[in-house]
Scaffold this motif. Structure first.
Motif, PDB file in Angstrom:
ATOM      1  N   ASN A 113      -0.829   6.958   9.031  1.00 25.88           N
ATOM      2  CA  ASN A 113       0.254   7.021   8.243  1.00 25.88           C
ATOM      3  C   ASN A 113       0.838   8.551   8.708  1.00 25.88           C
ATOM      4  O   ASN A 113       0.157   9.474   9.100  1.00 25.88           O
ATOM      5  CB  ASN A 113      -0.346   7.326   6.717  1.00 25.88           C
ATOM      6  N   GLN A 114       2.074   8.727   8.326  1.00 27.76           N
ATOM      7  CA  GLN A 114       3.007   9.962   8.802  1.00 27.76           C
ATOM      8  C   GLN A 114       3.395  11.057   7.520  1.00 27.76           C
ATOM      9  O   GLN A 114       3.723  12.009   7.911  1.00 27.76           O
ATOM     10  CB  GLN A 114       4.206   9.508   9.628  1.00 27.76           C
ATOM     11  N   GLY A 115       3.224  10.453   6.594  1.00 24.31           N
ATOM     12  CA  GLY A 115       3.761  11.426   5.309  1.00 24.31           C
ATOM     13  C   GLY A 115       3.656  10.694   3.995  1.00 24.31           C
ATOM     14  O   GLY A 115       3.465   9.519   3.691  1.00 24.31           O
ATOM     15  N   TRP A 116       3.858  11.556   3.165  1.00 29.08           N
ATOM     16  CA  TRP A 116       4.239  11.208   1.655  1.00 29.08           C
ATOM     17  C   TRP A 116       5.612  11.012   1.342  1.00 29.08           C
ATOM     18  O   TRP A 116       6.432  11.884   1.436  1.00 29.08           O
ATOM     19  CB  TRP A 116       3.529  12.177   0.763  1.00 29.08           C
ATOM     20  N   PRO A 117       5.838   9.963   0.580  1.00 29.67           N
ATOM     21  CA  PRO A 117       5.076   8.596   0.405  1.00 29.67           C
ATOM     22  C   PRO A 117       5.114   7.873   1.804  1.00 29.67           C
ATOM     23  O   PRO A 117       6.072   7.666   2.500  1.00 29.67           O
ATOM     24  CB  PRO A 117       5.892   7.947  -0.635  1.00 29.67           C
ATOM     25  N   LEU A 144       6.441  10.898  -6.427  1.00 28.07           N
ATOM     26  CA  LEU A 144       6.773  10.807  -7.896  1.00 28.07           C
ATOM     27  C   LEU A 144       7.907   9.847  -8.126  1.00 28.07           C
ATOM     28  O   LEU A 144       7.891   8.875  -8.962  1.00 28.07           O
ATOM     29  CB  LEU A 144       6.643  11.942  -8.620  1.00 28.07           C
ATOM     30  N   ARG A 145       9.038  10.168  -7.388  1.00 26.68           N
ATOM     31  CA  ARG A 145      10.108   9.664  -7.598  1.00 26.68           C
ATOM     32  C   ARG A 145      10.171   8.037  -7.297  1.00 26.68           C
ATOM     33  O   ARG A 145      10.965   7.079  -7.816  1.00 26.68           O
ATOM     34  CB  ARG A 145      11.196  10.359  -6.974  1.00 26.68           C
ATOM     35  N   PRO A 146       9.489   7.647  -6.202  1.00 30.26           N
ATOM     36  CA  PRO A 146       9.359   5.906  -6.038  1.00 30.26           C
ATOM     37  C   PRO A 146       8.563   5.278  -7.100  1.00 30.26           C
ATOM     38  O   PRO A 146       8.349   3.968  -7.283  1.00 30.26           O
ATOM     39  CB  PRO A 146       8.573   6.112  -4.826  1.00 30.26           C
ATOM     40  N   LEU A 147       7.851   5.852  -7.884  1.00 26.96           N
ATOM     41  CA  LEU A 147       6.963   5.111  -9.091  1.00 26.96           C
ATOM     42  C   LEU A 147       7.645   4.228  -9.888  1.00 26.96           C
ATOM     43  O   LEU A 147       7.063   3.200 -10.009  1.00 26.96           O
ATOM     44  CB  LEU A 147       6.124   6.389  -9.835  1.00 26.96           C
ATOM     45  N   VAL A 169       1.052  -1.285   0.058  1.00 31.79           N
ATOM     46  CA  VAL A 169       0.019  -0.357   0.002  1.00 31.79           C
ATOM     47  C   VAL A 169       0.803   1.152   0.118  1.00 31.79           C
ATOM     48  O   VAL A 169       1.759   1.467   0.752  1.00 31.79           O
ATOM     49  CB  VAL A 169      -0.943   0.143   1.304  1.00 31.79           C
ATOM     50  N   ASN A 170       0.578   2.179  -0.934  1.00 34.33           N
ATOM     51  CA  ASN A 170       1.534   3.234  -0.903  1.00 34.33           C
ATOM     52  C   ASN A 170       0.617   4.621  -0.892  1.00 34.33           C
ATOM     53  O   ASN A 170      -0.240   4.875  -1.844  1.00 34.33           O
ATOM     54  CB  ASN A 170       2.035   3.416  -2.370  1.00 34.33           C
ATOM     55  N   PHE A 171       0.758   5.450   0.149  1.00 36.02           N
ATOM     56  CA  PHE A 171      -0.023   6.627   0.317  1.00 36.02           C
ATOM     57  C   PHE A 171       0.875   7.683  -0.503  1.00 36.02           C
ATOM     58  O   PHE A 171       2.001   8.066  -0.321  1.00 36.02           O
ATOM     59  CB  PHE A 171      -0.045   6.978   1.803  1.00 36.02           C
ATOM     60  N   TRP A 172       0.208   8.445  -1.368  1.00 33.45           N
ATOM     61  CA  TRP A 172       0.883   9.348  -2.276  1.00 33.45           C
ATOM     62  C   TRP A 172      -0.147  10.606  -2.623  1.00 33.45           C
ATOM     63  O   TRP A 172      -0.994  10.533  -2.318  1.00 33.45           O
ATOM     64  CB  TRP A 172       1.303   8.735  -3.522  1.00 33.45           C
ATOM     65  N   VAL A 193      16.082  -0.647 -12.099  1.00 29.67           N
ATOM     66  CA  VAL A 193      15.053   0.595 -12.047  1.00 29.67           C
ATOM     67  C   VAL A 193      15.918   1.700 -12.365  1.00 29.67           C
ATOM     68  O   VAL A 193      17.023   2.004 -11.655  1.00 29.67           O
ATOM     69  CB  VAL A 193      14.384   0.690 -10.434  1.00 29.67           C
ATOM     70  N   ASP A 194      15.519   2.556 -13.394  1.00 26.88           N
ATOM     71  CA  ASP A 194      16.283   3.682 -13.656  1.00 26.88           C
ATOM     72  C   ASP A 194      15.338   4.766 -13.876  1.00 26.88           C
ATOM     73  O   ASP A 194      14.861   4.823 -14.988  1.00 26.88           O
ATOM     74  CB  ASP A 194      17.074   3.346 -14.968  1.00 26.88           C
ATOM     75  N   GLY A 195      14.913   5.787 -13.082  1.00 25.04           N
ATOM     76  CA  GLY A 195      13.759   6.547 -13.070  1.00 25.04           C
ATOM     77  C   GLY A 195      14.290   7.777 -14.173  1.00 25.04           C
ATOM     78  O   GLY A 195      15.336   8.205 -14.020  1.00 25.04           O
ATOM     79  N   GLN A 196      13.520   8.178 -14.940  1.00 26.68           N
ATOM     80  CA  GLN A 196      13.537   9.071 -16.071  1.00 26.68           C
ATOM     81  C   GLN A 196      12.794  10.442 -15.673  1.00 26.68           C
ATOM     82  O   GLN A 196      11.821  10.530 -15.114  1.00 26.68           O
ATOM     83  CB  GLN A 196      13.413   8.519 -17.468  1.00 26.68           C
ATOM     84  N   GLY A 197      13.349  11.415 -16.255  1.00 23.37           N
ATOM     85  CA  GLY A 197      12.541  12.955 -16.195  1.00 23.37           C
ATOM     86  C   GLY A 197      12.375  13.406 -14.705  1.00 23.37           C
ATOM     87  O   GLY A 197      13.327  13.199 -13.703  1.00 23.37           O
ATOM     88  N   ILE A 198      11.143  13.548 -14.137  1.00 22.62           N
ATOM     89  CA  ILE A 198      10.901  14.040 -12.887  1.00 22.62           C
ATOM     90  C   ILE A 198      11.287  12.719 -11.976  1.00 22.62           C
ATOM     91  O   ILE A 198      11.218  13.019 -10.653  1.00 22.62           O
ATOM     92  CB  ILE A 198       9.393  14.664 -12.653  1.00 22.62           C
ATOM     93  N   GLU A 199      11.029  11.484 -12.328  1.00 25.07           N
ATOM     94  CA  GLU A 199      11.174  10.369 -11.595  1.00 25.07           C
ATOM     95  C   GLU A 199      12.773   9.792 -11.225  1.00 25.07           C
ATOM     96  O   GLU A 199      12.984   8.928 -10.676  1.00 25.07           O
ATOM     97  CB  GLU A 199      10.404   9.317 -12.201  1.00 25.07           C
ATOM     98  N   LYS A 200      13.733  10.456 -11.908  1.00 23.69           N
ATOM     99  CA  LYS A 200      14.957  10.336 -11.620  1.00 23.69           C
ATOM    100  C   LYS A 200      15.254  10.591 -10.044  1.00 23.69           C
ATOM    101  O   LYS A 200      15.023  11.466  -9.592  1.00 23.69           O
ATOM    102  CB  LYS A 200      15.841  11.417 -12.419  1.00 23.69           C
TER     103      LYS A 200
END
Length: 352
Positions: free
Chosen positions: A148-152, A85-88, A74-77, A190-197
């Motif tokens: 829950n305490q925060g995002w993410p 966004l970066r953990p996506l 479960v991911n709170f976001w 996993v290699d995040g691109q753009g804003i997900e880096k």
């Protein structure tokens, strides 16, 4: 105490019984994580029925049958938060690789008013390539029920329906994966691109900085912020690191500030590889053009994904925009954003 605010600075917290630290959106520390499958204090003893109880879902609604015998992550976001966004890339990779034993469920708990609109969340899911189920939690009911305490925020629920692990913040993905009952060493690339880096933590010296007066700090224009009325601001004579100012006529509300005339500007002094700005379209739905400069010059190769090398961009959705991605040495820089027409909404600077 329940607190859904993002932090105004960085918060280092112990994760997974002290094996790592990270910076998170929220000032509150994360809860401890159990690695032995035992229940964790302050988490719901029967979390699956809470998730499935009568709420709005996007990308389909899971059933007890589809979750039976599976690990549930479960991911709170929230879709405008850079830390969400970066953990996506990790969530997508786990969901694809371990589909036979794992179900990923997103809980979309908004920070800003525009994130409560289901149509905007649905569009964000499409734009971000998210096809796993997402439940809308605009009233923070699930947030409170899970503690829950925060995002993410990440909860790993074992096949017996108990919370096996919890963490808040970015990073520590290998520790999460160990709780997914995946084969040892079977870790997706996993290699995040753009804003997900992934952020450049080693050279990141600027905190999330809000523009709305509810959470604004380090404002530098003479005379301070005027709340909820149009005012002609003057630029600060100097702008220290992590301070910002306005010039021209603006109206500053609790969540966001709005330029009230063409050529109104906002400046920020920062130290980071990436600079993002959460922006909203004018209330009448028009687009809003802007130009961004770094130290008074066009960004060139240092432009982000949402501006061109000359610094031009357009607000056409309510979301996070990447304005700067530096390609060379990281140093203290001043970014200036000038709006071509009035009406855009400016929420928060974030960095990476």
């Amino acid at each position: 105490m329940f607190n859904k605010r993002r932090s105004l600075g960085f918060t280092a917290i112990a994760l997974f019984a002290g094996v790592a630290t990270t910076a998170i959106c929220l000032a509150s520390p994360g809860a401890p994580v159990g690695l032995d499958g035992t229940a964790i204090a302050d988490t719901p003893p029967d979390p699956i029925p809470l998730l499935l109880a009568g709420r709005a879902w996007l990308n389909g609604r899971p059933t007890p049958e589809t979750l039976r015998g599976k690990v549930v992550l479960v991911n709170f976001w929230t879709y405008s938060c850079i830390n969400s966004l970066r953990p996506l890339p990790y969530l997508r990779a786990w969901q694809a690789k371990y589909r036979d034993r794992l179900v990923v469920i997103g809980v979309h708990t908004p920070e800003f008013g525009f994130e409560k609109d289901p149509a905007k969340v649905r569009r964000a899911l499409t734009d971000l390539g998210i096809d796993y189920p997402v439940v809308l939690d605009s009233d923070y009911a699930l947030w409170r029920q899970f503690g829950n305490q925060g995002w993410p925020g990440f909860y790993v629920i074992n096949p017996q329906g108990r919370v096996r692990g919890y963490r808040v913040g970015e990073g520590g993905y290998a520790a999460i994966q160990r709780l997914l009952d995946a084969p040892p060493g079977d870790i997706p690339t996993v290699d995040g691109q753009g804003i997900e880096k992934a952020p450049d933590w080693a050279d990141l010296a600027s905190p999330e900085t809000y523009v709305g007066f509810d959470k604004a700090i380090h404002f530098r224009s003479p005379g301070g912020l005027r709340q909820r009325r149009s005012f002609a601001y003057s630029p600060a004579p100097d702008l220290p690191l992590n301070h910002w100012d306005l010039s021209g006529r603006w109206t500053v509300g609790g969540e966001f500030a709005t330029p009230d005339e063409p050529s109104a500007r906002i400046r920020m002094r920062f130290h980071a590889r990436d600079l993002h700005l959460v922006l909203g379209t004018p209330q009448d739905g028009r687009t809003a053009r802007f130009r961004m400069l770094i130290d008074g010059k066009a960004p060139g190769a240092n432009h982000g994904t949402d501006v061109d090398p000359d610094g031009w961009g357009e607000v056409h959705q309510d979301r996070l925009y990447q304005l700067v991605r530096q390609t060379g040495a990281i140093a203290d820089r001043t970014v200036t954003i000038e709006f071509e027409q009035p009406g855009a909404r400016v929420y928060v600077f974030t960095f990476g």
